[in-house]
Motif scaffolding. Structure first.
Motif, mmCIF file in Angstrom:
data_model
loop_
_atom_site.group_PDB
_atom_site.id
_atom_site.type_symbol
_atom_site.label_atom_id
_atom_site.label_comp_id
_atom_site.label_asym_id
_atom_site.label_seq_id
_atom_site.Cartn_x
_atom_site.Cartn_y
_atom_site.Cartn_z
ATOM 1 N N CYS A 132 0.829 -1.217 0.000
ATOM 2 C CA CYS A 132 0.000 0.000 0.000
ATOM 3 C C CYS A 132 0.860 1.262 0.000
ATOM 4 N N VAL A 133 1.970 1.227 0.723
ATOM 5 C CA VAL A 133 2.880 2.378 0.744
ATOM 6 C C VAL A 133 3.525 2.577 -0.626
ATOM 7 N N CYS A 134 3.835 1.489 -1.304
ATOM 8 C CA CYS A 134 4.548 1.579 -2.580
ATOM 9 C C CYS A 134 3.642 1.921 -3.764
ATOM 10 N N ILE A 135 2.343 1.695 -3.649
ATOM 11 C CA ILE A 135 1.440 1.985 -4.776
ATOM 12 C C ILE A 135 1.570 3.439 -5.237
ATOM 13 N N PRO A 136 1.420 4.423 -4.339
ATOM 14 C CA PRO A 136 1.543 5.802 -4.836
ATOM 15 C C PRO A 136 2.962 6.174 -5.276
#
Length: 187
Positions: A132-136
């Motif tokens: 989730c942190v890496c998606i953006p």
């Protein structure tokens, strides 16, 4: 919590923070798959901390995150480290309710399966949070859909899960002989 126990936990948290910061900086066993890298034993200090107590687990997670920030690590690494607070807190609170799982002097039916299950659940939470942190971070960088899937699903999600499980097993191997020498909670 007694003053003595609080000081003991503070000292343990400080030592584990130091270990958790030093391992990623100097560990020679690293797997680098651009844009990710996985350092063997980089989560061991956090696992050992959550085995001790929720406050120690959370403190070490925050301390190692601060260490990555001060150490000049890239923002994605710092943000991924910050997500460790989530699974460390969940695991520590679970173990606080089930301390018998880590008391290897006590016979516990199905201990191995329960510990494996705990590690798998924490590994999934770890992997989801880091993904989730890496998606953006990776979305919108002009990568193809297949490249995004490779990075987010294979490298981040699967890589974080496997890395978490390996470090969890290492932590249990360290904890088992050391736990008998730890001060008891009544101190």
């Amino acid at each position: 919590m007694t003053k003595s126990k609080g000081l003991y936990h503070l000292a343990l948290a400080g030592v584990l923070c130091a270990v958790g910061i030093i391992i990623p900086m100097f560990m020679p066993i690293k797997l680098v798959l651009d844009p990710m890298s996985f350092t063997l034993a980089s989560h061991v200090a956090i696992f050992l901390a959550l085995f001790i107590s929720p406050s120690v687990g959370i403190a070490v997670s925050l301390g190692t995150t601060l260490g990555f920030l001060i150490g000049g690590f890239p923002l994605p690494v710092v943000l991924r480290a910050f997500t460790h607070v989530i699974w460390a807190a969940i695991g520590a609170f679970y173990l606080q309710k089930h301390p018998e799982l880590l008391d290897f002097k006590q016979s516990v039916p199905g201990r191995s399966l329960k510990l494996f299950g705990l590690g798998a659940v924490l590994g999934l939470i770890h992997a989801v949070a880091e993904t989730c942190v890496c998606i953006p971070i990776y979305f919108g960088q002009g990568m193809s859909g297949s490249e995004l899937v490779r990075i987010l699903l294979l490298l981040v999600f699967v890589g974080s899960f496997v890395h978490s499980m390996v470090d969890y097993v290492l932590s249990l191997l360290i904890w088992k002989p050391v736990s008998g020498t730890m001060r008891k909670a009544a101190v």
